[in-house]
Design a protein around this motif. Structure first.
Motif, PDB file in Angstrom:
ATOM      1  N   ILE A 261       0.891  -1.159   0.000  1.00 18.06           N
ATOM      2  CA  ILE A 261       0.000   0.000   0.000  1.00 18.06           C
ATOM      3  C   ILE A 261       0.927   1.206   0.000  1.00 18.06           C
ATOM      4  CG2 ILE A 261      -1.777   1.272   1.250  1.00 18.06           C
ATOM      5  CD1 ILE A 261      -2.569  -1.453   2.532  1.00 18.06           C
ATOM      6  N   LEU A 262       0.844   2.003  -1.051  1.00 15.70           N
ATOM      7  CA  LEU A 262       1.860   3.025  -1.304  1.00 15.70           C
ATOM      8  C   LEU A 262       1.242   4.390  -1.571  1.00 15.70           C
ATOM      9  CD1 LEU A 262       4.828   3.783  -1.908  1.00 15.70           C
ATOM     10  CD2 LEU A 262       4.488   2.857  -4.224  1.00 15.70           C
ATOM     11  N   ASP A 263       1.581   5.343  -0.719  1.00 15.72           N
ATOM     12  CA  ASP A 263       1.157   6.724  -0.952  1.00 15.72           C
ATOM     13  C   ASP A 263       1.958   7.279  -2.126  1.00 15.72           C
ATOM     14  OD1 ASP A 263      -0.128   9.178  -0.595  1.00 15.72           O
ATOM     15  OD2 ASP A 263       1.240   9.840   0.973  1.00 15.72           O
ATOM     16  N   ILE A 264       1.321   8.072  -2.943  1.00 13.28           N
ATOM     17  CA  ILE A 264       2.014   8.643  -4.101  1.00 13.28           C
ATOM     18  C   ILE A 264       2.910   9.796  -3.698  1.00 13.28           C
ATOM     19  CG2 ILE A 264       1.689   9.932  -6.246  1.00 13.28           C
ATOM     20  CD1 ILE A 264      -0.777   8.161  -6.764  1.00 13.28           C
ATOM     21  N   HIS A 265       2.393  10.677  -2.858  1.00 15.54           N
ATOM     22  CA  HIS A 265       3.139  11.896  -2.505  1.00 15.54           C
ATOM     23  C   HIS A 265       3.909  11.684  -1.209  1.00 15.54           C
ATOM     24  CE1 HIS A 265       1.438  14.165  -5.791  1.00 15.54           C
ATOM     25  NE2 HIS A 265       0.318  13.528  -5.531  1.00 15.54           N
ATOM     26  N   LEU A 266       5.190  11.352  -1.366  1.00 17.08           N
ATOM     27  CA  LEU A 266       6.094  11.120  -0.250  1.00 17.08           C
ATOM     28  C   LEU A 266       7.250  12.103  -0.340  1.00 17.08           C
ATOM     29  CD1 LEU A 266       6.379   7.239  -0.632  1.00 17.08           C
ATOM     30  CD2 LEU A 266       5.067   8.439   1.128  1.00 17.08           C
ATOM     31  N   ASP A 267       7.851  12.397   0.797  1.00 15.57           N
ATOM     32  CA  ASP A 267       9.061  13.212   0.791  1.00 15.57           C
ATOM     33  C   ASP A 267      10.198  12.377   0.199  1.00 15.57           C
ATOM     34  OD1 ASP A 267       7.807  15.374   2.036  1.00 15.57           O
ATOM     35  OD2 ASP A 267       8.243  14.606   4.045  1.00 15.57           O
ATOM     36  N   GLY A 268      11.099  13.037  -0.491  1.00 11.67           N
ATOM     37  CA  GLY A 268      12.211  12.315  -1.124  1.00 11.67           C
ATOM     38  C   GLY A 268      11.725  11.596  -2.362  1.00 11.67           C
ATOM     39  N   MET A 269      11.856  10.282  -2.382  1.00 15.46           N
ATOM     40  CA  MET A 269      11.388   9.465  -3.503  1.00 15.46           C
ATOM     41  C   MET A 269       9.873   9.305  -3.394  1.00 15.46           C
ATOM     42  SD  MET A 269      12.353   5.476  -4.415  1.00 15.46           S
ATOM     43  CE  MET A 269      14.093   5.761  -4.279  1.00 15.46           C
TER      44      MET A 269
ATOM     45  N   GLY B 265       5.952   7.882  -4.610  1.00 16.43           N
ATOM     46  CA  GLY B 265       5.425   6.545  -4.850  1.00 16.43           C
ATOM     47  C   GLY B 265       5.661   6.049  -6.265  1.00 16.43           C
ATOM     48  N   PHE B 266       5.525   6.940  -7.240  1.00 15.42           N
ATOM     49  CA  PHE B 266       5.769   6.535  -8.627  1.00 15.42           C
ATOM     50  C   PHE B 266       7.225   6.120  -8.828  1.00 15.42           C
ATOM     51  CE2 PHE B 266       2.055   9.421  -9.589  1.00 15.42           C
ATOM     52  CZ  PHE B 266       1.193   8.403  -9.943  1.00 15.42           C
ATOM     53  N   GLU B 267       8.145   6.896  -8.251  1.00 14.72           N
ATOM     54  CA  GLU B 267       9.570   6.565  -8.373  1.00 14.72           C
ATOM     55  C   GLU B 267       9.882   5.231  -7.709  1.00 14.72           C
ATOM     56  OE1 GLU B 267      11.750  10.885  -8.400  1.00 14.72           O
ATOM     57  OE2 GLU B 267      10.729  10.275  -6.559  1.00 14.72           O
TER      58      GLU B 267
ATOM     59  N   ARG C  62      -4.249   9.885 -12.314  1.00 13.00           N
ATOM     60  CA  ARG C  62      -4.892   8.630 -12.717  1.00 13.00           C
ATOM     61  C   ARG C  62      -4.174   8.009 -13.916  1.00 13.00           C
ATOM     62  NH1 ARG C  62      -9.485  11.696 -11.512  1.00 13.00           N
ATOM     63  NH2 ARG C  62      -9.815  12.129 -13.710  1.00 13.00           N
ATOM     64  N   GLU C  63      -3.729   8.820 -14.861  1.00 20.67           N
ATOM     65  CA  GLU C  63      -3.017   8.307 -16.031  1.00 20.67           C
ATOM     66  C   GLU C  63      -1.670   7.701 -15.624  1.00 20.67           C
ATOM     67  OE1 GLU C  63      -2.353   7.072 -19.808  1.00 20.67           O
ATOM     68  OE2 GLU C  63      -4.218   7.859 -18.989  1.00 20.67           O
ATOM     69  N   ARG C  64      -0.954   8.373 -14.732  1.00 17.54           N
ATOM     70  CA  ARG C  64       0.333   7.821 -14.262  1.00 17.54           C
ATOM     71  C   ARG C  64       0.124   6.512 -13.513  1.00 17.54           C
ATOM     72  NH1 ARG C  64       4.857  11.400 -11.702  1.00 17.54           N
ATOM     73  NH2 ARG C  64       6.019   9.497 -12.167  1.00 17.54           N
ATOM     74  N   ILE C  65      -0.943   6.431 -12.718  1.00 17.38           N
ATOM     75  CA  ILE C  65      -1.244   5.190 -12.003  1.00 17.38           C
ATOM     76  C   ILE C  65      -1.498   4.070 -13.002  1.00 17.38           C
ATOM     77  CG2 ILE C  65      -2.958   4.033 -10.545  1.00 17.38           C
ATOM     78  CD1 ILE C  65      -3.248   6.766  -9.057  1.00 17.38           C
TER      79      ILE C  65
END
Length: 124
Positions: free
Chosen positions: A54-62, A64-66, A92-95
């Motif tokens: 379960i991964l949040d997209i907006h994280l500090d540093g790297m 979720g997408f990275e 949504r497109e990136r997901i």
């Protein structure tokens, strides 16, 4: 929790969300392991195989997408359920392009998350 219950990894930089998700996942019979950052998750990766992430997209540093891209590049096969408070067409497109198994927008329904976990962990 018995060691045989599926391990669900949770990566979110918000402590309250990590704690709430851990309680929810454990109450559903899973083992939960939480991480405050993508780097923390990567450092612990070799220890045990997770049934899903379960991964949040907006994280500090790297972000979720990275992290997802890095896992794919390193041939780490783990289904990802993205969670995000930013629900727009570009996200949504990136997901969709990332190959994620599912995504939910915050705040999300607990039952929807548990159903997504069961589905990606092969239990549905």
């Amino acid at each position: 929790m018995p060691e045989t219950s599926p391990l669900i990894a949770i990566v979110d930089d918000d402590l309250l969300i990590r704690q709430a998700l851990r309680r929810l996942v454990q109450a559903a019979g899973y083992t939960a392991e939480t991480f405050a950052s993508a780097h923390e998750f990567l450092a612990a990766l070799p220890s045990r195989r997770s049934a899903c992430l379960i991964l949040d997209i907006h994280l500090d540093g790297m972000d979720g997408f990275e992290l997802r891209e890095r896992l794919v590049a390193e041939l780490v096969d783990i289904p990802v359920i993205f969670i995000t408070a930013h629900d727009d067409a570009a996200t949504r497109e990136r997901i969709k392009e990332s190959g994620a198994a599912a995504y939910l927008t915050k705040p999300f329904d607990r039952q929807a998350l548990l159903e997504a976990i069961r589905r990606v962990a092969g239990e549905a």
